[in-house]
Design a protein around this motif. Sequence first.
Motif, mmCIF file in Angstrom:
data_model
loop_
_atom_site.group_PDB
_atom_site.id
_atom_site.type_symbol
_atom_site.label_atom_id
_atom_site.label_comp_id
_atom_site.label_asym_id
_atom_site.label_seq_id
_atom_site.Cartn_x
_atom_site.Cartn_y
_atom_site.Cartn_z
ATOM 1 N N SER A 231 -22.164 8.421 -8.396
ATOM 2 C CA SER A 231 -23.392 8.809 -7.709
ATOM 3 C C SER A 231 -23.271 10.251 -7.228
ATOM 4 C CB SER A 231 -23.677 7.868 -6.536
ATOM 5 O OG SER A 231 -22.557 7.784 -5.683
ATOM 6 N N GLN A 232 -22.053 10.684 -6.944
ATOM 7 C CA GLN A 232 -21.816 12.088 -6.621
ATOM 8 C C GLN A 232 -20.386 12.457 -6.989
ATOM 9 O OE1 GLN A 232 -21.813 11.322 -2.003
ATOM 10 N NE2 GLN A 232 -21.501 13.474 -2.361
ATOM 11 N N THR A 233 -20.219 13.721 -7.351
ATOM 12 C CA THR A 233 -18.886 14.224 -7.681
ATOM 13 C C THR A 233 -18.380 15.069 -6.520
ATOM 14 O OG1 THR A 233 -19.864 16.134 -8.787
ATOM 15 C CG2 THR A 233 -19.324 14.229 -10.173
ATOM 16 N N HIS A 234 -17.087 15.252 -6.476
ATOM 17 C CA HIS A 234 -16.457 16.019 -5.394
ATOM 18 C C HIS A 234 -15.637 17.152 -6.006
ATOM 19 C CE1 HIS A 234 -17.750 13.027 -2.475
ATOM 20 N NE2 HIS A 234 -17.414 12.126 -3.381
ATOM 21 N N LEU A 235 -16.331 18.044 -6.689
ATOM 22 C CA LEU A 235 -15.667 19.119 -7.416
ATOM 23 C C LEU A 235 -15.031 20.159 -6.503
ATOM 24 C CD1 LEU A 235 -18.382 19.495 -10.197
ATOM 25 C CD2 LEU A 235 -16.104 18.458 -10.434
ATOM 26 N N GLU A 236 -15.274 20.051 -5.214
ATOM 27 C CA GLU A 236 -14.674 20.968 -4.239
ATOM 28 C C GLU A 236 -13.354 20.428 -3.684
ATOM 29 O OE1 GLU A 236 -16.327 17.725 -2.045
ATOM 30 O OE2 GLU A 236 -17.199 18.872 -3.672
ATOM 31 N N ASP A 237 -13.001 19.195 -4.036
ATOM 32 C CA ASP A 237 -11.817 18.522 -3.489
ATOM 33 C C ASP A 237 -10.704 18.509 -4.537
ATOM 34 O OD1 ASP A 237 -9.944 16.871 -2.319
ATOM 35 O OD2 ASP A 237 -11.210 15.090 -2.292
ATOM 36 N N ALA A 238 -9.596 19.162 -4.232
ATOM 37 C CA ALA A 238 -8.482 19.274 -5.184
ATOM 38 C C ALA A 238 -7.912 17.913 -5.560
ATOM 39 C CB ALA A 238 -7.393 20.170 -4.595
ATOM 40 N N ALA A 239 -7.786 16.999 -4.611
ATOM 41 C CA ALA A 239 -7.236 15.675 -4.913
ATOM 42 C C ALA A 239 -8.170 14.914 -5.849
ATOM 43 C CB ALA A 239 -7.002 14.884 -3.626
ATOM 44 N N TRP A 240 -9.469 14.961 -5.582
ATOM 45 C CA TRP A 240 -10.437 14.238 -6.412
ATOM 46 C C TRP A 240 -10.440 14.804 -7.829
ATOM 47 C CZ3 TRP A 240 -14.866 14.668 -9.349
ATOM 48 C CH2 TRP A 240 -15.591 13.501 -9.563
ATOM 49 N N VAL A 241 -10.491 16.122 -7.950
ATOM 50 C CA VAL A 241 -10.546 16.773 -9.267
ATOM 51 C C VAL A 241 -9.271 16.488 -10.062
ATOM 52 C CG1 VAL A 241 -10.556 19.027 -10.432
ATOM 53 C CG2 VAL A 241 -12.192 18.559 -8.590
ATOM 54 N N SER A 242 -8.117 16.615 -9.438
ATOM 55 C CA SER A 242 -6.868 16.410 -10.173
ATOM 56 C C SER A 242 -6.706 14.955 -10.609
ATOM 57 C CB SER A 242 -5.667 16.888 -9.356
ATOM 58 O OG SER A 242 -5.611 16.237 -8.113
ATOM 59 N N GLN A 243 -7.157 14.014 -9.773
ATOM 60 C CA GLN A 243 -7.067 12.604 -10.164
ATOM 61 C C GLN A 243 -8.015 12.277 -11.313
ATOM 62 O OE1 GLN A 243 -5.775 9.919 -6.498
ATOM 63 N NE2 GLN A 243 -7.503 11.239 -5.974
ATOM 64 N N ARG A 244 -9.200 12.908 -11.340
ATOM 65 C CA ARG A 244 -10.112 12.666 -12.460
ATOM 66 C C ARG A 244 -9.515 13.205 -13.754
ATOM 67 N NH1 ARG A 244 -11.355 10.834 -8.327
ATOM 68 N NH2 ARG A 244 -9.875 9.413 -9.314
ATOM 69 N N TRP A 245 -8.830 14.367 -13.672
ATOM 70 C CA TRP A 245 -8.178 14.907 -14.868
ATOM 71 C C TRP A 245 -7.100 13.948 -15.367
ATOM 72 C CZ3 TRP A 245 -9.896 17.887 -18.319
ATOM 73 C CH2 TRP A 245 -10.721 18.975 -18.014
ATOM 74 N N LEU A 246 -6.312 13.388 -14.454
ATOM 75 C CA LEU A 246 -5.262 12.462 -14.883
ATOM 76 C C LEU A 246 -5.845 11.226 -15.557
ATOM 77 C CD1 LEU A 246 -2.696 12.669 -11.957
ATOM 78 C CD2 LEU A 246 -2.419 13.490 -14.309
ATOM 79 N N PRO B 198 0.827 -1.217 0.000
ATOM 80 C CA PRO B 198 0.000 0.000 0.000
ATOM 81 C C PRO B 198 0.861 1.266 0.000
ATOM 82 C CG PRO B 198 -0.749 -1.538 1.688
ATOM 83 C CD PRO B 198 0.560 -2.053 1.162
ATOM 84 N N CYS B 199 0.406 2.280 -0.728
ATOM 85 C CA CYS B 199 1.048 3.601 -0.772
ATOM 86 C C CYS B 199 0.047 4.622 -0.234
ATOM 87 C CB CYS B 199 1.411 3.981 -2.205
ATOM 88 S SG CYS B 199 2.572 2.865 -2.992
ATOM 89 N N GLN B 200 0.558 5.759 0.146
ATOM 90 C CA GLN B 200 -0.322 6.789 0.680
ATOM 91 C C GLN B 200 -1.110 7.468 -0.437
ATOM 92 O OE1 GLN B 200 1.597 9.459 3.361
ATOM 93 N NE2 GLN B 200 -0.223 10.693 3.674
ATOM 94 N N ASN B 201 -2.423 7.551 -0.257
ATOM 95 C CA ASN B 201 -3.271 8.304 -1.190
ATOM 96 C C ASN B 201 -3.065 9.787 -0.957
ATOM 97 O OD1 ASN B 201 -4.393 5.949 -2.200
ATOM 98 N ND2 ASN B 201 -6.280 6.117 -1.008
ATOM 99 N N TRP B 202 -3.406 10.596 -1.953
ATOM 100 C CA TRP B 202 -3.377 12.042 -1.766
ATOM 101 C C TRP B 202 -4.447 12.444 -0.755
ATOM 102 C CZ3 TRP B 202 -3.262 13.690 -7.624
ATOM 103 C CH2 TRP B 202 -1.977 13.467 -8.121
ATOM 104 N N GLN B 203 -4.102 13.390 0.080
ATOM 105 C CA GLN B 203 -5.043 13.879 1.086
ATOM 106 C C GLN B 203 -6.072 14.798 0.440
ATOM 107 O OE1 GLN B 203 -4.972 12.800 4.393
ATOM 108 N NE2 GLN B 203 -3.544 11.398 3.392
ATOM 109 N N HIS B 204 -7.288 14.716 0.943
ATOM 110 C CA HIS B 204 -8.344 15.613 0.467
ATOM 111 C C HIS B 204 -8.024 17.034 0.922
ATOM 112 C CE1 HIS B 204 -10.701 12.155 -0.682
ATOM 113 N NE2 HIS B 204 -10.489 11.643 0.515
ATOM 114 N N GLU B 205 -8.258 17.989 0.045
ATOM 115 C CA GLU B 205 -8.053 19.393 0.402
ATOM 116 C C GLU B 205 -8.947 20.268 -0.467
ATOM 117 O OE1 GLU B 205 -4.214 21.141 -1.492
ATOM 118 O OE2 GLU B 205 -3.671 19.129 -0.792
ATOM 119 N N PRO B 206 -9.401 21.385 0.090
ATOM 120 C CA PRO B 206 -10.274 22.259 -0.693
ATOM 121 C C PRO B 206 -9.506 22.888 -1.861
ATOM 122 C CG PRO B 206 -9.766 23.247 1.441
ATOM 123 C CD PRO B 206 -9.157 21.888 1.441
#
Length: 192
Positions: A141-156, A106-114
């Motif tokens: 079922s829901q998006t997390h467009l306020e979370d920088a880690a979630w948004v950047s990973q979806r772009w990748l 296991p590796c560390q996931n990116w932390q959630h941040e606004p």
Amino acid sequence: MQTIEMALLIQDTVLLPGGRQELRMVTPNQLLMVANVLKGHYRLALAASKSNSFPPCYETATECEIIDFHQLEDNSLSIVVEGRQRVKVLSGAQLRDQSWIARTLPCQNWQHEPIAEEFEIISAALEQFYEVNPDLLELYSQTHLEDAAWVSQRWLEVLPMYNKDKLLLVEQPDCHKTMDFVLQLLKSHVDV
């Protein structure tokens, strides 16, 4: 940290924690792998393919969970997987049925941040991307467009880049370089 043996699904795409993809399982070894995962014999990891490598994938992979499945009109199986945890593939073995088993760590996931104000355009652009690509949006079922880690990973996951370049960004300790990269990419297309 303890290593974990996982079934290794090697694809041309990158899946990251929080992301979802629909995959078509056609070959008998893929179907057997799905059955073994659903029976609890193995956890499942998805890795991007890499030629001239053993196993034939990048060492950065993502443990994922099968969250849905259905039979397609051609009788193949469609599964929807959701990324859970980044893992490092330490070694792999190919079974007689041609499927892969990997020893992972296991590796560390990116932390959630606004999302900082200067990066809100990235979130807005991803929202527009999903409006134009409703098949991808339907996976969530829901998006997390306020979370920088979630948004950047979806772009990748969706940017048309070589996997080796995507994984250079994925292997960073946080999402900041990816956010900078996507922002520069969006600005370069707006300025043209």
